[in-house]
Enzyme design. Sequence first.
Site, PDB file in Angstrom:
ATOM      1  N   LYS A 214      61.038 -34.911  42.148  1.00 57.01           N
ATOM      2  CA  LYS A 214      62.059 -33.741  42.015  1.00 57.01           C
ATOM      3  C   LYS A 214      62.960 -34.606  41.235  1.00 57.01           C
ATOM      4  O   LYS A 214      63.319 -35.759  41.279  1.00 57.01           O
ATOM      5  CB  LYS A 214      62.609 -33.469  43.516  1.00 57.01           C
ATOM      6  CG  LYS A 214      63.880 -32.492  43.618  1.00 57.01           C
ATOM      7  CD  LYS A 214      64.176 -32.364  44.956  1.00 57.01           C
ATOM      8  CE  LYS A 214      65.386 -31.341  45.084  1.00 57.01           C
ATOM      9  NZ  LYS A 214      65.694 -31.258  46.451  1.00 57.01           N
ATOM     10  N   SER A 286      66.182 -26.447  47.292  1.00 56.05           N
ATOM     11  CA  SER A 286      66.133 -26.981  46.300  1.00 56.05           C
ATOM     12  C   SER A 286      65.094 -27.766  45.908  1.00 56.05           C
ATOM     13  O   SER A 286      65.056 -28.059  44.463  1.00 56.05           O
ATOM     14  CB  SER A 286      67.570 -27.703  45.940  1.00 56.05           C
ATOM     15  OG  SER A 286      67.220 -28.986  46.930  1.00 56.05           O
ATOM     16  N   SER A 310      65.711 -27.866  52.158  1.00 55.09           N
ATOM     17  CA  SER A 310      65.431 -27.931  50.684  1.00 55.09           C
ATOM     18  C   SER A 310      64.023 -28.582  50.698  1.00 55.09           C
ATOM     19  O   SER A 310      63.503 -28.284  49.489  1.00 55.09           O
ATOM     20  CB  SER A 310      66.240 -28.772  49.624  1.00 55.09           C
ATOM     21  OG  SER A 310      67.753 -27.995  49.582  1.00 55.09           O
TER      22      SER A 310
END
Length: 626
Positions: A214, A286, A310
């Site tokens: 990420k 996210s 997330s």
Amino acid sequence: MTLDRRGFLAACSRAGITSALFPGVLYTLAAQAQESPDTDQSKPPKITPEMIDQAAILAGIGPFPDDQKKMMIDGLIDQNGSFKAIRKLKIPNSIAPAFVFHPLAAAGSTNRAAAETSNVHGWSPNPKVSAPSNIEDLAFASVSELASLLHARKITSLALTQMYLARLKRYDSKLHFVITLTEDRALAQAKEADAEISAGKYRGPLHGIPWGAKDLLAVKGYPTTWGAGGFEHQSFDEDATVVKRLDDAGAVLVAKFTLGALAMGDKWFGGRTRNPWNPNQGSSGSSAGSASAVAAGCVAFAIGSETLGSISSPSTRCGSTGLRPSFGFVPRTGAMALSWTMDKLGPISRSAEDCALILNAIHGPDGQDTSVHPAPFHWNPNFDVHSLRIGFLKADFDEPSAFKLPPPPTSETVEEKKNREKQEAQRKMGRARREYDHRYDVATLDKLRAMGIKLVPVELPKLPYGAMVGLLGAEAAAAFDDLTRSGRDRLLTEQGVEDWPNQFRTARFYPAVEYIQANRARTLAVQQVSALFEKVDIIVASSGGAQLLATNLTGHPALIVPNGLRGDDAPKPPKTDDGEDDDIGGPGTPVSITFLAGLYEDAKLAAFANAYQLATGFNKLHPKLD
């Protein structure tokens, strides 16, 4: 009359103003007025009686008579300095506050379950795994399967890496999950892994396995954009601890994946990351790119992060397996800070076993993130889960209560009626989707009972978890203080009421006293949720609902696993995914179930989830992309 915050607070106290919110609101109003282009910026901000009236309304106190307002203003002392002095320090995002959150219910408490677990690190090669003639047939293979092939030298890391890089390039135009390919780094790592494995220098089950990060994890030599406009060219001169540890394990970093801007949602500066099962939908966030790429067979595993859903939400949407570890289990050094007391890093992969193998490589203190607890992680895939006490959140599995709409207003305009009817239709459809998905939750309990698991109903402690979320907003606003004050928040993609720019501004009205009070309430939550795990070892829960908020606040681990696909009879999703619903569903899309455990009992959590996946096989389902 000029003011500074300390003098103003003292004046409020002398005037008998005891509301914690009022002084902060009033000071902020005065400071905002100071930013007017017609105001002399060299002078301290001024306060007026009108500002006192406005602040009193926002704070829910007052109104104050004129003599009290005059006394408050007359009592202000111009000391002008504390805020500006601190702001001049230009504190970077990487600097944490001078306090550390540890979610242990009592000082010195130990991890009973981890101590009881057999000291087995949990992996040995499977000699029965065979290599296909076309290496792309391994796109959806598990880390364990790939590791067996690499260990036996039936495939090479270079060939595997090249295959995943090609898939990332092929499907990124459809799913938008890549921010940066780390191709040169990956190819060099893969060649090194092959050389070491051939020489008998095997580092373990992640050796030669391609993965993605990420893009809030720093990687030296590459941008770390945080998914946000205005940060596209940001870079750091060292690797995040998790990146270093995966390098040490021999894993091969192939890409940096998308995240919603500053870790919110699935919209980033380059667009919206998509759900491989239905590209008309966003992948949720996210950890948007991490979950999407894993589900699409474009990487073996990824690292995501969770502050308030997330990992859970995109894992649910995309049908991947996500492990949100106990708070303080994985060091966050080199990761973007959003909330120092809630941020967690964890793996997203194809199975609970994969998550355990990855967590084994990345957990433990690094000497820099002082929130990390030196808890053991003894992964044992052969652990007898029938020895565990399994609970389930009864409220999550009860029949949904009757859905009632409020009566329409006695009078409304044509436009108001149109908007109301639209909202009512959306709510009815949302309710229909939740009722449909409920049957999958209930089927989980039936399957567990069929596996010989005895289930005990439990209840989540009744506490105002939602009222504690202001902690996150306050910490996030502090983490991005300069973004707000400089006006660079205008560069962020989303500018709505629920988006970061507005939330950061609103959080500046959150008073210190209420922040501390919310943390005291959070202590109660830690104690009471931890008490549940004195009665049971694992709790089965729906992937949304109150538990998601509660356990993120208390730091308890969660493992989110695929739980089947919606049938053709599933209610249709909205025509447009506006990002408001965590799981908008529709025919042929995945559902999930969540397993919870006590603090630092992540190994038993993974063992239980692994047993469920072996019994169901839902994690082996994958989307058809072509």
